[in-house]
Design a protein around this motif. Structure first.
Motif, short mmCIF file in Angstrom:
data_model
loop_
_atom_site.label_atom_id
_atom_site.label_comp_id
_atom_site.label_asym_id
_atom_site.label_seq_id
_atom_site.Cartn_x
_atom_site.Cartn_y
_atom_site.Cartn_z
N TYR A 87 -10.33 -10.70 9.20
CA TYR A 87 -10.73 -9.54 8.40
C TYR A 87 -9.73 -8.39 8.48
O TYR A 87 -10.09 -7.26 8.79
CB TYR A 87 -12.11 -9.05 8.86
N VAL A 159 -14.01 -1.91 3.53
CA VAL A 159 -13.74 -3.14 2.77
C VAL A 159 -14.49 -4.31 3.39
O VAL A 159 -14.36 -4.60 4.58
CB VAL A 159 -12.23 -3.43 2.74
N THR A 160 -15.28 -5.02 2.57
CA THR A 160 -16.06 -6.16 3.06
C THR A 160 -15.75 -7.43 2.27
O THR A 160 -16.45 -8.43 2.42
CB THR A 160 -17.56 -5.86 2.96
N SER A 161 -14.72 -7.42 1.45
CA SER A 161 -14.43 -8.56 0.58
C SER A 161 -14.09 -9.83 1.36
O SER A 161 -14.21 -10.93 0.82
CB SER A 161 -13.28 -8.21 -0.36
N GLU A 162 -13.69 -9.70 2.61
CA GLU A 162 -13.32 -10.88 3.41
C GLU A 162 -14.52 -11.50 4.12
O GLU A 162 -14.43 -12.59 4.67
CB GLU A 162 -12.30 -10.48 4.48
N ASP A 165 -20.86 -14.92 3.38
CA ASP A 165 -22.12 -14.56 2.74
C ASP A 165 -23.16 -14.04 3.73
O ASP A 165 -23.96 -13.17 3.38
CB ASP A 165 -22.70 -15.77 1.98
N LYS A 168 -23.60 -10.26 4.23
CA LYS A 168 -23.90 -9.44 3.06
C LYS A 168 -24.65 -8.17 3.44
O LYS A 168 -24.42 -7.10 2.86
CB LYS A 168 -24.72 -10.25 2.06
N GLY A 171 -22.44 -5.20 4.24
CA GLY A 171 -21.88 -4.51 3.09
C GLY A 171 -22.87 -3.51 2.52
O GLY A 171 -22.50 -2.37 2.18
#
Length: 437
Positions: A87, A159-162, A165, A168, A171
């Motif tokens: 991450y 940033v949580t795009s990495e 699921d 979640k 985020g």
């Protein structure tokens, strides 16, 4: 630079009776050490060297708070390295925020001082800003407040795009700007250091324990609770009360009430905080001596069912006495109706048996279960070779086993076996002996 911010002037200057006690401190050296290690770790692809940097520059130099956080959340050096490598965008996005710890020290001290005015018996505690691996934004161990800065010091720009699921919920939490609630969170956790225990045997006790900390943080800081799922206008509080009453004495299984994202009819997580808060608020409003009410809430033994239920009755939160709720709860509990292809307790079970079916009195939650050792321990454990699954109606569950002749077997079905309303079974012991060849 070592960030150690003494609270003595703020917390003890006007209180001579505390002069001989160790002053509270906020210690944030773990954050500085983490980023020193991080820069070295990300500059090499050598996994052995990465571990060396982590250990030498971060873990070995760690405060008692870091060691406590690693103990409580079972963090390992390898897990840190994996998270750092997976991450990079996340870590870079929180760096500036985590280095602001110094700016929060005086505000935390001021609000702890306010807490002491409400509860003069407040014992000193230390606040550690640690860096973890995304499993705790804040917790306690003994008289230490442990801040998971990588969660508690995030904001909407994190940033949580990495993330996978199953992260979640993080985020969603970051979008609430946790760093703006950092002082409140620390006061909440500080209250936990004053309580008899934070590991409670029942859902009701755990929710009240959390509710007390949330209520006291509101009273001390003067802020509305920022805790996720608190004070939401879309929550029907009467319906919430009804649903909670069906599960209040669950043990171990907290369902969707605490610490998870399990789906529920309210579409909110951690509603147990809210229920606990409302019970405390009712109690506080009804008791004339407010300082005594606060003392009672903080010092309550949440694992003593008699004291806990008496407290709930005094709050008048529920529409019925707790004794009636307890009776209704026991009646509503699902039960094991039997097992197949033999009766439980049999002494001549065919050792060639490879499947066992457990029958329940009602449809069960198919996603929740736990198996435990019986009283005779590992030597007599019936091992589950494969979990085959539940029937369509949830009333039967089948497991695959491997048995030997002339052996006594045990397997305990634990409280995470629960019905569709989240009510747990009483632990059920499967106990039988196989026949000889």
């Amino acid at each position: 630079m070592k960030y150690i911010f003494l609270f003595a002037a703020l917390l003890f200057g006007a209180q001579p009776s505390y002069a001989q006690q160790k002053p509270e401190v906020v210690i944030a050296t773990d954050i500085t050490n983490f980023w020193n290690a991080y820069d070295k770790i990300t500059a090499t692809k050598d996994s052995t060297q990465q571990l060396n940097y982590l250990n030498q520059l971060f873990i070995n130099k760690g405060t008692p708070g870091l060691k406590a956080m690693m103990q409580v959340r079972n963090y390992t050096a390898k897990q840190y390295i994996d998270a750092i490598n997976r991450y990079p965008l996340f870590w870079n996005s929180i760096r500036t925020n985590t280095l602001k710890a110094k700016a929060f020290a005086s505000d935390i001290a001021i609000n702890v001082s306010k807490l002491r005015k409400l509860y003069p018996q407040l014992k000193p505690a230390q606040v550690y800003f640690t860096m973890g691996i995304l499993r705790s934004g804040g917790t306690t161990l003994n008289n230490n407040v442990l801040v998971g800065s990588e969660i508690s010091m995030t904001d909407e720009y994190t940033v949580t795009s990495e993330f996978p699921d199953n992260y979640k919920n993080l985020g969603n939490f970051f979008k609430t700007n946790p760093i703006k609630s950092l002082v409140f969170t620390n006061v909440h956790e500080y209250v936990h250091t004053q309580q008899k225990s934070t590991q409670i045997n029942t859902l009701l006790g755990q929710c009240i324990m959390e509710g007390v900390a949330e209520f006291m943080a509101v009273k001390a800081t003067g802020q509305a609770s920022p805790t996720f799922a608190m004070f939401k206008s879309n929550i029907n509080t009467q319906r919430l009360k009804q649903v909670f009453a069906r599960q209040l004495l669950n043990s171990i299984n907290y369902g969707y009430w605490l610490y998870n994202d399990e789906q529920n009819e309210f579409n909110e997580r951690d509603l147990g905080y809210y229920v606990g808060y409302l019970i405390c608020q009712n109690y506080y409003n009804k008791v004339k001596d407010k300082q005594q009410a606060i003392k009672q809430m903080i010092e309550l033994d949440y694992n003593n069912d008699a004291d806990l239920l008496a407290f709930v009755d005094q709050s008048e939160y529920f529409n019925q006495k707790s004794s009636a709720l307890k009776s209704q709860y026991e009646v509503s509990r699902p039960a094991v109706a039997g097992i197949k292809p033999f009766k439980n307790g049999a002494n001549d079970v065919n050792p060639a048996t490879t499947q066992i079916t457990i029958e329940f009195s009602t449809g069960m939650n198919k996603r929740s279960r736990n198996f435990e050792l019986g009283p005779l321990g590992m030597d007599n454990l019936m091992r589950v070779q494969r979990f085959i699954g539940f029937s369509d109606d949830g009333k039967q569950m089948t497991i695959e086993v491997e048995l030997k002749p002339n052996r006594r077997y045990q397997l305990l079905l634990g409280p995470r076996f629960m019905n569709k309303d989240g009510v747990s079974i009483n632990p059920y012991l499967i106990d039988f002996t196989t026949a000889g060849q």
